[in-house]
Design a protein around this motif. Structure first.
Motif, PDB file in Angstrom:
ATOM      1  N   ILE A 116      -2.955  16.480   3.001  1.00 52.55           N
ATOM      2  CA  ILE A 116      -3.127  15.602   1.832  1.00 52.55           C
ATOM      3  C   ILE A 116      -4.011  14.417   2.191  1.00 52.55           C
ATOM      4  CG2 ILE A 116      -1.947  14.118   0.158  1.00 52.55           C
ATOM      5  CD1 ILE A 116       0.490  15.966   0.442  1.00 52.55           C
ATOM      6  N   GLY A 117      -3.705  13.763   3.304  1.00 51.60           N
ATOM      7  CA  GLY A 117      -4.508  12.643   3.779  1.00 51.60           C
ATOM      8  C   GLY A 117      -4.181  11.330   3.100  1.00 51.60           C
ATOM      9  N   ILE A 118      -4.804  10.291   3.601  1.00 51.57           N
ATOM     10  CA  ILE A 118      -4.668   8.935   3.070  1.00 51.57           C
ATOM     11  C   ILE A 118      -5.882   8.617   2.206  1.00 51.57           C
ATOM     12  CG2 ILE A 118      -4.597   6.474   3.671  1.00 51.57           C
ATOM     13  CD1 ILE A 118      -2.005   7.834   4.334  1.00 51.57           C
ATOM     14  N   GLU A 119      -5.646   8.084   1.027  1.00 54.11           N
ATOM     15  CA  GLU A 119      -6.764   7.624   0.196  1.00 54.11           C
ATOM     16  C   GLU A 119      -7.114   6.195   0.594  1.00 54.11           C
ATOM     17  OE1 GLU A 119      -7.231   8.616  -4.125  1.00 54.11           O
ATOM     18  OE2 GLU A 119      -6.901   6.453  -4.329  1.00 54.11           O
ATOM     19  N   THR A 171       1.320  -0.767   2.480  1.00 51.84           N
ATOM     20  CA  THR A 171       0.510   0.309   1.945  1.00 51.84           C
ATOM     21  C   THR A 171       0.792   0.444   0.439  1.00 51.84           C
ATOM     22  OG1 THR A 171       2.235   1.894   2.560  1.00 51.84           O
ATOM     23  CG2 THR A 171       0.418   1.603   4.104  1.00 51.84           C
ATOM     24  N   THR A 172      -0.136   1.070  -0.268  1.00 48.41           N
ATOM     25  CA  THR A 172       0.057   1.329  -1.691  1.00 48.41           C
ATOM     26  C   THR A 172       0.535   2.767  -1.830  1.00 48.41           C
ATOM     27  OG1 THR A 172      -1.737  -0.201  -2.221  1.00 48.41           O
ATOM     28  CG2 THR A 172      -1.022   1.282  -3.973  1.00 48.41           C
ATOM     29  N   LEU A 216      -4.321   3.363   1.010  1.00 50.99           N
ATOM     30  CA  LEU A 216      -4.595   2.131   1.739  1.00 50.99           C
ATOM     31  C   LEU A 216      -5.718   1.422   0.987  1.00 50.99           C
ATOM     32  CD1 LEU A 216      -3.788   0.573   4.306  1.00 50.99           C
ATOM     33  CD2 LEU A 216      -5.555   1.818   5.534  1.00 50.99           C
ATOM     34  N   ASP A 217      -5.381   0.337   0.292  1.00 53.61           N
ATOM     35  CA  ASP A 217      -6.385  -0.344  -0.533  1.00 53.61           C
ATOM     36  C   ASP A 217      -7.265  -1.255   0.318  1.00 53.61           C
ATOM     37  OD1 ASP A 217      -5.545  -3.373  -0.861  1.00 53.61           O
ATOM     38  OD2 ASP A 217      -3.696  -2.212  -0.990  1.00 53.61           O
ATOM     39  N   GLY A 218      -8.377  -1.675  -0.271  1.00 56.91           N
ATOM     40  CA  GLY A 218      -9.373  -2.436   0.472  1.00 56.91           C
ATOM     41  C   GLY A 218      -8.907  -3.790   0.943  1.00 56.91           C
ATOM     42  N   VAL A 219      -8.122  -4.493   0.122  1.00 54.14           N
ATOM     43  CA  VAL A 219      -7.625  -5.813   0.516  1.00 54.14           C
ATOM     44  C   VAL A 219      -6.714  -5.687   1.732  1.00 54.14           C
ATOM     45  CG1 VAL A 219      -6.147  -7.737  -0.183  1.00 54.14           C
ATOM     46  CG2 VAL A 219      -7.860  -6.845  -1.770  1.00 54.14           C
ATOM     47  N   THR A 220      -5.814  -4.704   1.686  1.00 59.02           N
ATOM     48  CA  THR A 220      -4.898  -4.492   2.811  1.00 59.02           C
ATOM     49  C   THR A 220      -5.662  -4.070   4.060  1.00 59.02           C
ATOM     50  OG1 THR A 220      -3.092  -3.895   1.324  1.00 59.02           O
ATOM     51  CG2 THR A 220      -2.919  -3.157   3.605  1.00 59.02           C
ATOM     52  N   ALA A 221      -6.575  -3.132   3.915  1.00 62.53           N
ATOM     53  CA  ALA A 221      -7.330  -2.648   5.075  1.00 62.53           C
ATOM     54  C   ALA A 221      -8.148  -3.760   5.717  1.00 62.53           C
ATOM     55  CB  ALA A 221      -8.240  -1.491   4.652  1.00 62.53           C
ATOM     56  N   LEU A 269      10.036   3.835  -3.022  1.00 64.60           N
ATOM     57  CA  LEU A 269      11.077   3.932  -4.039  1.00 64.60           C
ATOM     58  C   LEU A 269      11.279   5.410  -4.347  1.00 64.60           C
ATOM     59  CD1 LEU A 269      12.968   2.458  -6.001  1.00 64.60           C
ATOM     60  CD2 LEU A 269      11.058   2.285  -7.598  1.00 64.60           C
ATOM     61  N   GLY A 270      12.398   5.948  -3.843  1.00 68.10           N
ATOM     62  CA  GLY A 270      12.643   7.381  -3.956  1.00 68.10           C
ATOM     63  C   GLY A 270      12.619   7.873  -5.391  1.00 68.10           C
ATOM     64  N   GLY A 271      11.838   8.912  -5.639  1.00 71.72           N
ATOM     65  CA  GLY A 271      11.715   9.473  -6.973  1.00 71.72           C
ATOM     66  C   GLY A 271      10.565   8.878  -7.762  1.00 71.72           C
ATOM     67  N   ALA A 272      10.036   7.745  -7.316  1.00 72.51           N
ATOM     68  CA  ALA A 272       8.914   7.085  -8.005  1.00 72.51           C
ATOM     69  C   ALA A 272       7.636   7.213  -7.192  1.00 72.51           C
ATOM     70  CB  ALA A 272       9.245   5.617  -8.271  1.00 72.51           C
ATOM     71  N   VAL A 273       7.646   6.721  -5.955  1.00 67.78           N
ATOM     72  CA  VAL A 273       6.440   6.797  -5.117  1.00 67.78           C
ATOM     73  C   VAL A 273       6.700   7.551  -3.823  1.00 67.78           C
ATOM     74  CG1 VAL A 273       5.455   4.689  -6.090  1.00 67.78           C
ATOM     75  CG2 VAL A 273       6.902   4.533  -4.058  1.00 67.78           C
TER      76      VAL A 273
END
Length: 525
Positions: free
Chosen positions: A68-71, A246-247, A252-257, A277-281
């Motif tokens: 799947i990888g990281i976006e 992480t999102t 991994l969004d640009g601000v965090t990276a 959050l189990g069941g959501a993300v």
């Protein structure tokens, strides 16, 4: 204007018998034997899963990263680093890439991550070890609201922020000043990080977290540390950490990276936290959430190592259940507690320090629900072997509110954990044969030599709980725990003395803050 940052003087008479920071009288030395810059574990960790189950979780995490990888979003430099490391990087859209790792690649990248490191405080006596058998306790983090019994729930201010830094500094049972203890919403968003970092420096002499909400704010936090510690010292030593999220799922969004790269490039610490959050993300089942958590935190840690091999990193897990009736997060529940135990096992296998759990609660008041949920969550971190525990004090309302009263209740619990974590020694002295032999059968032991040697150190002596008989408690007004906590935090703030800070360094920090604030207009979003 230069501040006078020297502590006020107290007379010897005023100091005599004065209540210490844990609420007990300093005269007599109660609990003094437990005061340490951080806890060194004296009890074993609890290993929940067998080898085969751990291998299945790791294999699933690797499969997630491989298939799947990281976006990755909006950070060309991070993309370049991953590509240079020979990960498979393909473009998913404008400034969006999918990063996939070959089997074993993440483990190879993370070989340079230190198993143990020191975060230095401006007072060297308060340096903390992150990793190994060390456990560091820090206040809660990130609440937009604060609450107390007097004014109820309201938006946090910079005064509240400074108050919580002072309360944390005043407790011997916390080891770290934390980071965004609450959001000071009366200060512009683009400038409040300067006041927060200065508050940690000014009112505490412990280690602290810096800003992570924008790359330039991360750089400002590090630059303030260079003013405080010296640029050469900062380049060679960890003096500040950033708490990065992480999102989820798998982004991994640009601000965090960019923030991760800023801290790592300066050789400073970074915490890599998936909030699942189990069941959501994340998958609703806990084993799946743990596998995803491992994949996200390790790939985030990898970016720091690719930026500067050897930069301090902390893997992390914020595992949460949810109410399937309402969709709301739930905290202090059993399944995430089990997840924290497993994250402890995984961190030891990967030889990277761990942050997880804390005194979590969804209660809206500092009541029985708050403390029951807090204990369920906190003990999982303690038993699981977490090295850095954010949210150790003040967490209420599902982290939306920082509570003054629960802060005081939580730090007393942290004090009890110092005794619990010390473990049990079995020696001729502690077996106490002579205590029974001295006066023989049928005689009390209050006056024995053994009792007199150990009465100050044998038991944890709470600075908060009411252990009096009912009749005494009733005669004294039937005061409940929240009311006691309300009086205690006010007394602590009234008695607070800021630790000494060199006036020239403080002036240099204030000058830096003034220049930065003057260089940009206020922004409230």
């Amino acid at each position: 204007m230069t501040q006078d940052v020297k502590p006020r003087r107290r007379s010897a008479r005023r100091n005599e018998g004065r209540a210490d920071r844990g609420g007990r009288s300093a005269k007599g030395g109660e609990n003094l034997h437990l005061r340490v810059p951080y806890i060194t574990r004296g009890i074993p960790t609890y290993d929940l899963l067998d080898e085969g189950s751990l291998e299945k979780i790791e294999a699933t995490a690797e499969r997630l990263l491989c298939e799947i990888g990281i976006e990755l979003r909006d950070d060309h430099e991070a993309m370049r680093l991953f590509k240079e490391a020979r990960a498979d990087v393909c473009e998913d859209g404008e400034d969006v890439w999918r990063v996939k790792f070959h089997p074993g690649q993440i483990r190879e990248i993370l070989q340079t991550a230190p198993e143990v490191f020191t975060q230095h405080a401006r007072n060297p006596a308060n340096n903390v070890q992150i990793g190994g058998d060390a456990m560091v306790l820090a206040p809660a983090y990130g609440s937009p609201f604060v609450m107390d019994l007097d004014e109820g729930r309201r938006y946090g201010t910079i005064k509240d922020f400074r108050n919580f830094v002072k309360l944390a500094q005043s407790s011997p049972w916390l080891h770290h000043s934390g980071g965004t203890i609450c959001e000071p919403t009366d200060v512009p968003v683009n400038k409040r990080h300067l006041d927060m970092v200065h508050a940690h420096i000014r009112y505490s002499d412990r280690a602290f977290l810096g800003s992570i909400t924008a790359p330039e704010r991360a750089e400002d936090s590090i630059e303030m540390c260079r003013i405080l510690f010296g640029a050469d010292f900062v380049d060679q030593n960890c003096v500040i950490m950033g708490n990065f999220k992480t999102t989820s799922p798998m982004v991994l969004d640009g601000v965090t990276a960019a923030g991760i790269r800023a801290y790592a490039a300066a050789n400073q610490g970074s915490i890599h936290l998936p909030f699942l959050l189990g069941g959501a993300v994340s998958p609703l089942t806990m084993a799946g959430s743990i596998a995803q958590c491992l994949a996200e935190t390790l790939s985030s840690c990898a970016l720091a190592q690719l930026t500067r091999p050897g930069a301090p990193v902390v893997m992390a897990g914020f595992l949460s259940s949810m109410s399937l009736r309402s969709g709301s997060p739930t905290f202090g529940t059993p399944e995430p507690a089990l997840g924290s135990l497993v994250m402890g096992q995984l961190s030891r296998r990967w030889k990277i320090p761990l942050r997880c759990a804390g005194n979590f609660s969804t209660s809206k008041r500092p009541d029985g629900q708050a403390m029951q949920q807090a204990m369920m969550s906190m003990m999982s971190a303690v038993q699981g072997g977490a090295n850095y525990i954010l949210h150790s004090a003040g967490f209420l309302d599902g982290l939306l509110s920082m509570s003054y009263e629960k802060f005081m209740m939580d730090v007393d619990m942290c004090g009890a954990l110092h005794a619990y974590m010390k473990g049990l020694q079995v020696t001729e002295e502690t077996l106490g044969f002579e205590a029974l032999a001295q006066f023989g059968p049928g005689e009390h032991l209050f006056g024995t030599d053994h009792t007199l040697r150990h009465y100050q150190t044998a038991y944890w002596d709470t600075g908060f709980n009411d252990d009096q008989p009912f009749e005494t408690w009733d005669e004294q007004g039937s005061v409940d725990a929240a009311t006691r906590a309300n009086a205690q935090w006010k007394q602590v703030l009234n008695d607070f003395e800021a630790p000494y800070l060199d006036i020239a360094k403080d002036q240099a920090l204030l000058d830096f803050i003034a220049r930065k604030k003057a260089s940009m207009p206020d922004a409230w979003y």
